[in-house]
Motif scaffolding. Structure first.
Motif, PDB file in Angstrom:
ATOM      1  N   GLN A 218       0.831  -1.209   0.000  1.00 32.07           N
ATOM      2  CA  GLN A 218       0.000   0.000   0.000  1.00 32.07           C
ATOM      3  C   GLN A 218       0.863   1.256   0.000  1.00 32.07           C
ATOM      4  O   GLN A 218       0.571   2.227  -0.713  1.00 32.07           O
ATOM      5  N   ILE A 219       1.921   1.253   0.792  1.00 32.06           N
ATOM      6  CA  ILE A 219       2.833   2.410   0.832  1.00 32.06           C
ATOM      7  C   ILE A 219       3.429   2.652  -0.545  1.00 32.06           C
ATOM      8  O   ILE A 219       3.462   3.791  -1.040  1.00 32.06           O
ATOM      9  N   ARG A 220       3.887   1.583  -1.201  1.00 29.91           N
ATOM     10  CA  ARG A 220       4.473   1.730  -2.542  1.00 29.91           C
ATOM     11  C   ARG A 220       3.450   2.301  -3.527  1.00 29.91           C
ATOM     12  O   ARG A 220       3.775   3.176  -4.341  1.00 29.91           O
ATOM     13  N   ALA A 221       2.228   1.803  -3.446  1.00 27.40           N
ATOM     14  CA  ALA A 221       1.203   2.243  -4.398  1.00 27.40           C
ATOM     15  C   ALA A 221       0.802   3.693  -4.156  1.00 27.40           C
ATOM     16  O   ALA A 221       0.575   4.450  -5.112  1.00 27.40           O
ATOM     17  N   ILE A 222       0.701   4.092  -2.884  1.00 31.39           N
ATOM     18  CA  ILE A 222       0.365   5.490  -2.576  1.00 31.39           C
ATOM     19  C   ILE A 222       1.452   6.421  -3.091  1.00 31.39           C
ATOM     20  O   ILE A 222       1.170   7.449  -3.730  1.00 31.39           O
ATOM     21  N   THR A 223       2.696   6.074  -2.818  1.00 32.84           N
ATOM     22  CA  THR A 223       3.789   6.953  -3.253  1.00 32.84           C
ATOM     23  C   THR A 223       3.931   6.945  -4.772  1.00 32.84           C
ATOM     24  O   THR A 223       4.361   7.945  -5.355  1.00 32.84           O
ATOM     25  N   ALA A 224       3.540   5.842  -5.417  1.00 33.07           N
ATOM     26  CA  ALA A 224       3.598   5.798  -6.879  1.00 33.07           C
ATOM     27  C   ALA A 224       2.643   6.787  -7.523  1.00 33.07           C
ATOM     28  O   ALA A 224       2.861   7.215  -8.667  1.00 33.07           O
ATOM     29  N   THR A 225       1.582   7.172  -6.801  1.00 34.59           N
ATOM     30  CA  THR A 225       0.672   8.192  -7.338  1.00 34.59           C
ATOM     31  C   THR A 225       1.256   9.596  -7.210  1.00 34.59           C
ATOM     32  O   THR A 225       0.687  10.553  -7.735  1.00 34.59           O
ATOM     33  N   GLY A 226       2.364   9.715  -6.477  1.00 33.71           N
ATOM     34  CA  GLY A 226       2.908  11.024  -6.154  1.00 33.71           C
ATOM     35  C   GLY A 226       2.460  11.512  -4.798  1.00 33.71           C
ATOM     36  O   GLY A 226       2.716  12.656  -4.416  1.00 33.71           O
ATOM     37  N   ASP A 264      10.875  11.337  -0.483  1.00 30.54           N
ATOM     38  CA  ASP A 264      10.000  12.417  -0.945  1.00 30.54           C
ATOM     39  C   ASP A 264       8.524  12.157  -0.665  1.00 30.54           C
ATOM     40  O   ASP A 264       7.668  12.949  -1.077  1.00 30.54           O
ATOM     41  N   HIS A 265       8.223  11.072   0.039  1.00 30.42           N
ATOM     42  CA  HIS A 265       6.820  10.671   0.169  1.00 30.42           C
ATOM     43  C   HIS A 265       6.427  10.332   1.602  1.00 30.42           C
ATOM     44  O   HIS A 265       5.497   9.536   1.817  1.00 30.42           O
ATOM     45  N   VAL A 266       7.073  10.932   2.576  1.00 29.35           N
ATOM     46  CA  VAL A 266       6.724  10.688   3.977  1.00 29.35           C
ATOM     47  C   VAL A 266       6.549  12.015   4.692  1.00 29.35           C
ATOM     48  O   VAL A 266       7.246  12.995   4.388  1.00 29.35           O
ATOM     49  N   GLY A 267       5.582  12.054   5.599  1.00 23.35           N
ATOM     50  CA  GLY A 267       5.332  13.272   6.376  1.00 23.35           C
ATOM     51  C   GLY A 267       4.870  12.899   7.771  1.00 23.35           C
ATOM     52  O   GLY A 267       4.998  11.748   8.210  1.00 23.35           O
ATOM     53  N   LEU A 268       4.333  13.878   8.480  1.00 17.16           N
ATOM     54  CA  LEU A 268       3.906  13.705   9.862  1.00 17.16           C
ATOM     55  C   LEU A 268       2.389  13.821   9.967  1.00 17.16           C
ATOM     56  O   LEU A 268       1.804  14.810   9.525  1.00 17.16           O
ATOM     57  N   VAL A 325      15.393  15.676   6.749  1.00 14.80           N
ATOM     58  CA  VAL A 325      14.531  16.050   7.867  1.00 14.80           C
ATOM     59  C   VAL A 325      13.538  17.118   7.431  1.00 14.80           C
ATOM     60  O   VAL A 325      12.350  17.066   7.771  1.00 14.80           O
ATOM     61  N   VAL A 326      14.003  18.083   6.665  1.00 17.01           N
ATOM     62  CA  VAL A 326      13.134  19.162   6.185  1.00 17.01           C
ATOM     63  C   VAL A 326      11.998  18.600   5.329  1.00 17.01           C
ATOM     64  O   VAL A 326      10.846  19.034   5.439  1.00 17.01           O
ATOM     65  N   LYS A 327      12.307  17.618   4.497  1.00 18.65           N
ATOM     66  CA  LYS A 327      11.257  16.996   3.681  1.00 18.65           C
ATOM     67  C   LYS A 327      10.214  16.296   4.552  1.00 18.65           C
ATOM     68  O   LYS A 327       9.004  16.431   4.331  1.00 18.65           O
ATOM     69  N   ILE A 328      10.696  15.544   5.545  1.00 19.92           N
ATOM     70  CA  ILE A 328       9.792  14.796   6.418  1.00 19.92           C
ATOM     71  C   ILE A 328       8.925  15.734   7.247  1.00 19.92           C
ATOM     72  O   ILE A 328       7.718  15.524   7.409  1.00 19.92           O
ATOM     73  N   LEU A 329       9.531  16.791   7.783  1.00 21.68           N
ATOM     74  CA  LEU A 329       8.800  17.711   8.654  1.00 21.68           C
ATOM     75  C   LEU A 329       7.661  18.411   7.935  1.00 21.68           C
ATOM     76  O   LEU A 329       6.639  18.724   8.554  1.00 21.68           O
ATOM     77  N   GLY A 330       7.813  18.669   6.640  1.00 20.97           N
ATOM     78  CA  GLY A 330       6.726  19.396   5.992  1.00 20.97           C
ATOM     79  C   GLY A 330       6.863  19.663   4.510  1.00 20.97           C
ATOM     80  O   GLY A 330       5.864  19.892   3.832  1.00 20.97           O
TER      81      GLY A 330
END
Length: 345
Positions: A218-226, A264-268, A325-330
């Motif tokens: 599911q994670i792979r498929a979600i990130t594949a959509t952008g 590029d596809h993870v956040g909080l 870290v900057v990418k993950i934070l926001g």
């Protein structure tokens, strides 16, 4: 220093149910209560972009769900107008950028499970006009649109109305949120989606086998959509053992999502609910266990948004580079919102 990095980064919280607590007050108190109770916490945590889910308690369902949905949306507009020096309710990327430039917190309205809609998809444009820009279509149980993850055993996909809702959200420029959706429902959405989708508050099932968490596929498929997977902070979704209720365990989940879906596809998606639940639940009726998870259990120092700098500290200690870290934070959520909010198909 981590404090400098956290202060300079855009910090995006993809899920905080504070609207439940604010809207529980009399309307004349909405703006002042937000300013006194929540704004200091958001500032202390360095929050720059806050998604505000509209979650409807069971007591309003089904008859009062639409009324309470509209009431909470009005609450969001009222608290934003009453604190215009500090926050702005935003409907597209340009407004978010302007709010950030002004030193204000950008607020984005979301629907959580959308019980106020039922199967009346023709109301989505109405809610869009009122400012809704993110939406999910199920919570723990069944709706007219889909089953939530608590009903995984049914193997149910989206209903015909659920499919129509997805299409209408894509047409309008409302981001589809798969958090809480059943496994078969997530699969169905990912088969049909033509725009990026996100999970506003979901952790990794590989590390904690609970139906609320996402599998690697599911994670792979979600990130594949952008899209972006925003990791949930609720302790019970991170570990099945209280020994694991730590910030390091949270970072383990973030690391896992990064390893599967990319940096590029993870956040909080903190899902800070402890204070909200204390605010809105009468003492006689406290009972905060859902599917075997005590939702009142929190990570040390992370019961609310003021603790968010601890996440930056932990990410750096785990070896993430400053730009990661900057990418993950926001930055990842900000990029998605800039591209998709209010952008019609």
């Amino acid at each position: 220093m981590s404090a400098d990095l956290h202060r300079d980064a855009v910090v995006a919280d993809a899920h905080n149910d504070l609207l439940m607590a604010v809207s529980a007050r009399p309307p004349r108190q909405w703006a002042s209560f937000f300013r006194e109770r929540w704004l200091p916490q958001l500032h202390e945590g360095g929050v720059d972009l806050q998604v505000l889910p509209v979650f409807i308690d069971d007591q309003y369902r089904p008859e009062g769900a639409l009324r309470q949905t509209l009431r909470m949306i009005e609450c969001a507009h009222t608290l934003a107008e009453g604190n215009a020096d500090a926050v702005r309710l935003c409907t597209d990327g340009a407004q978010i950028d302007q709010a950030l430039s002004d030193g204000r917190i950008a607020l984005v309205l979301a629907l959580e499970s959308a019980p106020g809609l039922d199967a009346s998809i023709e109301l989505l444009p109405t809610l869009y006009r009122l400012g809704v820009r993110v939406a999910s279509i199920a919570h723990w149980g069944r709706t007219a649109l889909a089953d939530g993850s608590g009903e995984d055993a049914t193997g149910s996909r989206l209903t015909a109305a659920g499919v129509e809702a997805l299409r209408e959200m894509e047409r309008l420029g409302i981001i589809f949120d798969v958090s809480h959706l059943s496994a078969s429902g997530v699969q169905h959405v990912l088969e049909l989606a033509t725009r990026p989708v996100m999970a506003t508050h979901s952790s990794a099932r590989a590390l904690r086998d609970h139906h609320r968490n996402l599998t690697d596929d599911q994670i792979r498929a979600i990130t594949a959509t952008g899209g972006v997977v925003c990791v949930n902070f609720l302790a019970g979704f991170l570990s099945d053992d209280p020994v694991g209720y730590t910030v390091d365990r949270l970072v383990d989940h973030i690391e896992h999502v990064v390893s599967v879906g990319g940096i590029d596809h993870v956040g909080l998606g903190p899902d800070f609910v402890r204070e909200v639940m204390h605010d809105v639940t009468p003492p006689c009726c406290e009972g905060f266990s859902y599917s075997g998870v005590d939702i009142m259990s929190t990570l040390p120092g992370l019961a609310g948004p003021s603790g968010l700098p601890l996440v930056t500290d932990a990410l750096l200690k785990h070896g993430f580079a400053d730009d990661e870290v900057v990418k993950i934070l926001g930055d990842n959520v900000l990029r998605l919102f800039r591209a998709e909010l209010g952008r019609p198909a």
